[in-house]
Design a protein around this motif. Structure first.
Motif, mmCIF file in Angstrom:
data_model
loop_
_atom_site.group_PDB
_atom_site.id
_atom_site.type_symbol
_atom_site.label_atom_id
_atom_site.label_comp_id
_atom_site.label_asym_id
_atom_site.label_seq_id
_atom_site.Cartn_x
_atom_site.Cartn_y
_atom_site.Cartn_z
ATOM 1 N N TRP A 1 30.230 52.414 36.384
ATOM 2 C CA TRP A 1 31.173 52.942 37.362
ATOM 3 C C TRP A 1 30.485 54.030 38.180
ATOM 4 C CZ3 TRP A 1 31.533 54.084 32.121
ATOM 5 C CH2 TRP A 1 31.405 55.431 31.752
ATOM 6 N N PRO B 1 46.300 45.034 36.286
ATOM 7 C CA PRO B 1 45.904 45.085 37.702
ATOM 8 C C PRO B 1 47.082 45.178 38.659
ATOM 9 C CG PRO B 1 44.589 43.458 36.534
ATOM 10 C CD PRO B 1 45.677 43.888 35.595
ATOM 11 N N GLU C 1 37.179 49.617 39.967
ATOM 12 C CA GLU C 1 37.098 49.334 41.401
ATOM 13 C C GLU C 1 38.399 49.607 42.141
ATOM 14 O OE1 GLU C 1 35.535 45.435 42.086
ATOM 15 O OE2 GLU C 1 33.836 45.714 40.730
ATOM 16 N N SER C 2 39.378 50.157 41.465
ATOM 17 C CA SER C 2 40.651 50.456 42.115
ATOM 18 C C SER C 2 40.468 51.553 43.174
ATOM 19 C CB SER C 2 41.669 50.928 41.074
ATOM 20 O OG SER C 2 42.780 51.543 41.707
ATOM 21 N N ARG D 1 38.397 45.466 33.320
ATOM 22 C CA ARG D 1 37.588 46.593 33.756
ATOM 23 C C ARG D 1 37.554 46.721 35.279
ATOM 24 N NH1 ARG D 1 33.118 45.360 36.203
ATOM 25 N NH2 ARG D 1 32.450 47.559 36.064
ATOM 26 N N GLN D 2 37.510 45.593 35.972
ATOM 27 C CA GLN D 2 37.409 45.640 37.436
ATOM 28 C C GLN D 2 38.615 46.336 38.040
ATOM 29 O OE1 GLN D 2 36.770 41.807 39.207
ATOM 30 N NE2 GLN D 2 36.439 42.620 41.251
#
Length: 322
Positions: A89, A40, A69-70, A64-65
């Motif tokens: 997604w 991240p 979500e990037s 995964r986030q």
């Protein structure tokens, strides 16, 4: 997409992958990340647009986030075929591709090996060897036997080809049934209960989706022959493990070869360990020397398309899982 994207290689062994990209994209700056925890921060720091990622430390801890979500990541290239660890997604904002086919042949050989192991009673002969017991046991041909392949993507198709070469009758299930080479019959999902009762071997190779979670449960095992063998090379969760254990305990099926489980690593106190008619492998059926390089080279080829504005190959639909 851009001609000079910021790229991250997310792998527990990034050195070999970096060498491939240095060879194929020498003008591109590529950042390596070999842990889940560091991804991240690295995505944010380099404003990553493209991430090649391998699930190398289990699904529960997978970041995964940070990927889906990037605000900067536009393309995630999954190093294997399964994408369930990414969850859902938005395909309008993020493109996900996979390396489908990179291990299809190896997975098919695993399935064929499992079929041969049970038909030749290799596990029984090994037990007799350990007991220094001569005699007993018997072998059976797989020629003329029927295999049901649930999921006819690249892996399922490869299984069918090898089974047909061994003289087996091949039945298959796919979401959109159509005639296929190496398949004697292709049916839709609604035909599963009927087909299960015809099969000597059932090979499961579908992705894990809401529609496939628990696909093989108590009703499915009740429909199988008592002489049937299940081979699971899909994802943990497709087979209802409680129902499988009940079927094994009740001698509803002959046995199973399992490479995937709902919880991995498989806990030492899991009941499946005690079943002599079950072959357990640690989610390694697709892992062979060179698979990772082959996967990265597929990514490198797709990266050329991305940088040139061409359509990507192996784009995954979040609804279908392939």
């Amino acid at each position: 997409m851009s001609a000079d994207p910021s790229v991250i290689l997310h792998s527990d062994r990034p050195a070999a992958a970096l060498a491939v990209l240095k060879e194929t994209h020498p003008d591109l700056t590529v950042h390596a990340c070999d842990s889940y925890a560091a991804l991240p921060e690295l995505i944010g720091r380099v404003a990553a647009e493209v991430v090649y990622s391998v699930r190398f430390d289990g699904t529960p801890r997978f970041p995964r986030q940070a990927l889906v979500e990037s605000p900067t990541v536009k393309w995630v290239s999954v190093g294997g075929s399964g994408t369930d660890h990414l969850g859902c997604w938005d395909p309008e904002r993020l493109t996900v591709t996979n390396a489908a086919g990179v291990a299809a042949g190896m997975l098919a050989e695993y399935a064929l090996g499992a079929m041969l192991s049970f038909s030749l009673d290799l596990r029984g002969f090994e037990r007799r060897r350990q007991a220094r017991q001569w005699g007993g046991g018997r072998v059976e041909p797989i020629e003329g036997k029927t295999v049901l392949i649930i999921g006819l993507g690249k892996t399922g198709t490869a299984v069918a080809g090898r089974a047909r070469a061994m003289g087996m009758r091949t039945l298959g299930i796919r979401a959109r049934p159509k005639a296929m080479d190496s398949l004697d019959e292709v049916h839709g999902p609604d035909a599963l209960p009927t087909l299960l009762g015809r099969a000597d071997f059932i090979v499961c190779c579908v992705p894990l989706l809401p529609s496939t979670r628990g696909l093989l449960g108590a009703a499915a095992f009740a429909a199988m022959k008592r002489s049937a063998v299940l081979i699971d090379i899909s994802r943990g969760g497709v087979v209802d493990e409680a129902a499988l254990l009940a079927a094994l305990d009740g001698k509803q099926i002959k046995g199973a070869a399992l490479d995937v489980f709902a919880t991995e690593p498989l806990p030492g106190d899991h009941p499946v360990w005690s079943h002599e008619n079950v072959a357990v492998t640690p989610h390694c059926a697709a892992v062979y020397d060179g698979w990772d390089i082959k996967s990265v080279r597929m990514f490198a080829d797709n990266l050329k398309r991305y940088r040139g504005g061409a359509p990507l190959e192996n784009v995954v639909s979040p609804e279908r899982g392939y």
